[in-house]
Scaffold this motif. Sequence first.
Motif, PDB file in Angstrom:
ATOM      1  N   LEU A 214       0.918  -1.179  -0.053  1.00 19.50           N
ATOM      2  CA  LEU A 214      -0.112   0.008  -0.096  1.00 19.50           C
ATOM      3  C   LEU A 214       0.790   1.236   0.014  1.00 19.50           C
ATOM      4  CD1 LEU A 214      -2.992   1.222   0.113  1.00 19.50           C
ATOM      5  CD2 LEU A 214      -2.725   1.100   2.602  1.00 19.50           C
ATOM      6  N   ASN A 215       1.930   1.222   0.766  1.00 17.20           N
ATOM      7  CA  ASN A 215       2.635   2.372   0.814  1.00 17.20           C
ATOM      8  C   ASN A 215       3.732   2.673  -0.681  1.00 17.20           C
ATOM      9  OD1 ASN A 215       1.980   3.098   3.381  1.00 17.20           O
ATOM     10  ND2 ASN A 215       3.606   2.106   4.461  1.00 17.20           N
ATOM     11  N   GLU A 216       3.381   1.694  -1.336  1.00 17.97           N
ATOM     12  CA  GLU A 216       4.031   2.037  -2.728  1.00 17.97           C
ATOM     13  C   GLU A 216       3.068   2.507  -3.766  1.00 17.97           C
ATOM     14  OE1 GLU A 216       7.123   1.653  -3.961  1.00 17.97           O
ATOM     15  OE2 GLU A 216       7.743   1.382  -1.767  1.00 17.97           O
ATOM     16  N   PHE A 217       1.847   2.646  -3.308  1.00 16.19           N
ATOM     17  CA  PHE A 217       0.801   3.008  -4.005  1.00 16.19           C
ATOM     18  C   PHE A 217       1.024   4.901  -4.372  1.00 16.19           C
ATOM     19  CE2 PHE A 217      -3.949   4.488  -3.954  1.00 16.19           C
ATOM     20  CZ  PHE A 217      -4.083   4.500  -5.187  1.00 16.19           C
ATOM     21  N   ARG A 218       0.957   5.139  -5.588  1.00 18.75           N
ATOM     22  CA  ARG A 218       0.883   6.567  -5.968  1.00 18.75           C
ATOM     23  C   ARG A 218      -0.751   6.904  -5.981  1.00 18.75           C
ATOM     24  NH1 ARG A 218       0.778   9.875 -10.918  1.00 18.75           N
ATOM     25  NH2 ARG A 218       2.003  11.754 -10.353  1.00 18.75           N
ATOM     26  N   ASP A 219      -0.962   7.746  -4.978  1.00 17.80           N
ATOM     27  CA  ASP A 219      -2.361   7.962  -4.716  1.00 17.80           C
ATOM     28  C   ASP A 219      -2.677   9.234  -5.168  1.00 17.80           C
ATOM     29  OD1 ASP A 219      -5.062   8.035  -3.679  1.00 17.80           O
ATOM     30  OD2 ASP A 219      -4.171   8.027  -1.518  1.00 17.80           O
ATOM     31  N   PHE A 220      -3.235   9.515  -6.667  1.00 20.96           N
ATOM     32  CA  PHE A 220      -3.288  10.696  -7.307  1.00 20.96           C
ATOM     33  C   PHE A 220      -4.128  10.490  -8.210  1.00 20.96           C
ATOM     34  CE2 PHE A 220      -1.483  14.971  -9.019  1.00 20.96           C
ATOM     35  CZ  PHE A 220      -2.297  15.766  -8.505  1.00 20.96           C
ATOM     36  N   SER A 221      -5.599  10.930  -8.249  1.00 19.35           N
ATOM     37  CA  SER A 221      -6.492  10.408  -9.485  1.00 19.35           C
ATOM     38  C   SER A 221      -7.191  11.713  -9.902  1.00 19.35           C
ATOM     39  CB  SER A 221      -7.523   9.455  -8.639  1.00 19.35           C
ATOM     40  OG  SER A 221      -6.694   8.383  -8.112  1.00 19.35           O
ATOM     41  N   PHE A 222      -7.681  11.464 -10.946  1.00 14.71           N
ATOM     42  CA  PHE A 222      -8.743  12.489 -11.602  1.00 14.71           C
ATOM     43  C   PHE A 222      -9.881  11.486 -12.355  1.00 14.71           C
ATOM     44  CE2 PHE A 222     -10.046  14.643 -15.603  1.00 14.71           C
ATOM     45  CZ  PHE A 222     -10.560  15.835 -14.979  1.00 14.71           C
ATOM     46  N   TYR A 223     -11.037  11.884 -11.683  1.00 17.72           N
ATOM     47  CA  TYR A 223     -12.342  11.421 -12.369  1.00 17.72           C
ATOM     48  C   TYR A 223     -13.221  12.404 -12.997  1.00 17.72           C
ATOM     49  CZ  TYR A 223     -11.575   7.268  -9.038  1.00 17.72           C
ATOM     50  OH  TYR A 223     -11.177   6.065  -8.702  1.00 17.72           O
ATOM     51  N   ASN A 224     -13.777  11.952 -14.095  1.00 22.05           N
ATOM     52  CA  ASN A 224     -14.965  12.812 -14.592  1.00 22.05           C
ATOM     53  C   ASN A 224     -15.846  11.983 -15.574  1.00 22.05           C
ATOM     54  OD1 ASN A 224     -13.580  12.536 -17.087  1.00 22.05           O
ATOM     55  ND2 ASN A 224     -12.692  14.566 -17.268  1.00 22.05           N
ATOM     56  N   ASP A 225     -16.414  12.577 -16.369  1.00 18.95           N
ATOM     57  CA  ASP A 225     -17.444  11.743 -17.252  1.00 18.95           C
ATOM     58  C   ASP A 225     -16.804  10.693 -17.908  1.00 18.95           C
ATOM     59  OD1 ASP A 225     -19.542  12.999 -16.057  1.00 18.95           O
ATOM     60  OD2 ASP A 225     -19.850  14.298 -17.699  1.00 18.95           O
ATOM     61  N   THR A 226     -15.495  11.070 -18.632  1.00 18.23           N
ATOM     62  CA  THR A 226     -14.952  10.150 -19.498  1.00 18.23           C
ATOM     63  C   THR A 226     -13.575   9.624 -19.005  1.00 18.23           C
ATOM     64  OG1 THR A 226     -13.640  12.126 -20.470  1.00 18.23           O
ATOM     65  CG2 THR A 226     -15.864  11.681 -21.450  1.00 18.23           C
ATOM     66  N   TYR A 227     -13.113  10.030 -17.951  1.00 13.72           N
ATOM     67  CA  TYR A 227     -11.752   9.294 -17.397  1.00 13.72           C
ATOM     68  C   TYR A 227     -12.002   9.033 -16.010  1.00 13.72           C
ATOM     69  CZ  TYR A 227      -6.885   8.858 -16.496  1.00 13.72           C
ATOM     70  OH  TYR A 227      -5.642   8.503 -16.142  1.00 13.72           O
ATOM     71  N   HIS A 228     -11.525   7.882 -15.510  1.00  8.75           N
ATOM     72  CA  HIS A 228     -11.464   7.321 -14.157  1.00  8.75           C
ATOM     73  C   HIS A 228      -9.980   6.741 -13.841  1.00  8.75           C
ATOM     74  CE1 HIS A 228     -16.226   6.788 -13.706  1.00  8.75           C
ATOM     75  NE2 HIS A 228     -15.835   8.099 -13.731  1.00  8.75           N
ATOM     76  N   GLY A 229      -9.135   7.456 -13.473  1.00  5.37           N
ATOM     77  CA  GLY A 229      -7.751   6.769 -13.420  1.00  5.37           C
ATOM     78  C   GLY A 229      -6.741   7.858 -12.671  1.00  5.37           C
ATOM     79  N   PRO A 230      -5.447   7.332 -12.732  1.00  2.52           N
ATOM     80  CA  PRO A 230      -4.557   7.985 -12.201  1.00  2.52           C
ATOM     81  C   PRO A 230      -4.186   9.430 -12.911  1.00  2.52           C
ATOM     82  CG  PRO A 230      -3.555   6.231 -13.439  1.00  2.52           C
ATOM     83  CD  PRO A 230      -4.864   6.136 -13.457  1.00  2.52           C
TER      84      PRO A 230
END
Length: 409
Positions: free
Chosen positions: A216-232
């Motif tokens: 978990l501590n290796e997880f890059r926790d930075f995301s962007f969500y909108n109508d067309t994109y759900h991801g890092p």
Amino acid sequence: MLRALLVVTLVSLVTCEQCGASSASSCEGEATDSSFIQGKRKTPSPQRKPHVLLILADDYGWANFGKHRLSSATAEDRQAQAEVQTPNMDSLVDNGILLERHYAYKICSPSRCSLQTGRLAVHVNTVNTGVTYWNPGDNVSGFAGIPRNMTGVAKKMKAGGYKTHMVGKWDAGMATPEHSPLGKGYDTWLGYFQHANDYWQESMPLASTGNLDVCLNEFRDFSFYNDTYHGPVIEEIAAELGCNLEDPDYCLPDSCYEEAMFNEHDLTDQDSPLFLFYAFHLLHTPLQLPNSYLEEIDKLANASGQQQLPWTQNRRLYAGMTLYLDTMIGQDGSGTMYDNTLIVFTADNGGPVYEPGGKYSDWEGAVRTNAFVSGGFVPPHRRGKKFRGVMSIADWCRGGSKGREMQGE
């Protein structure tokens, strides 16, 4: 016309006589900015829904706010005044209402769950569990954060005709899509899921999360969500947010600081009423910020002539991060939309001194938070005042019959 729940609560507050106290005596002072008194800013029509900007600071100590550092009676007071630099927030308070007895929960996630749902933390979530926590016997409430079937403020605002957007720290669940900001009613979200991440790399430093989970501590926790994109937030998205990652051998510029990218995210949409929940990472650990702000806080503190004691490393970092927070709020709380905007500012808990009386305790240093309302939507005759009635972080998103009762008192 359906009034969104947060606005219903605010209407009862800005009309003072109905603010839950026995009289208007809980409100003190007069507006100090003559430009408002003289009518240079127009009060919007009550039929027009205001934009709502809900700002949440993280681990923001009571004593690190300029409005709580007005005394200069002692050398210690003057030292504190030199180190606490919040001119933008101070100005918003001068043109708004300072909330002197606003309370939250003593730690991050429970307060955030309470704010989103309008329920006291004891009825939602009272522990900062790791995001991977799961009780197999309870697939509704057996996860970290807000239960899957519990409605949040964003869905209510959408029902009231608002476009709903979020920027910053979530920390209210991520086990399923229903736990995410989109699952709770936000149209878009730019931010991170967990208690904290690295301000520059968006990874998970153990010192900030306390989670003994190597993967978990290796997880890059930075995301962007909108109508067309759900991801890092990939490099192309980071570039759109002002962070150019083309050169692998450079020191990251100020524009790649996480809070700078949050602030660069343009959500201006004046065709529809806007509800923006802006949840700062600041001032939570890790204590990191651009060197330019460390240099600026040094300059401001030295210019005062009142800084008698040398900085400690953490005190200097925290003061610089407070200055950065104030600078970003100065950019968010201004502009062409201001006249028809309601600004609500608070924090999720008190300062992280990690000693008896601070964050994690049940004393006021943990649960009494800096808070104010401002913006052009606040009636001119209410600006520059203090409200001393007791408020909870859950009250902002608590509506329905309760909101109407507050209006009628």
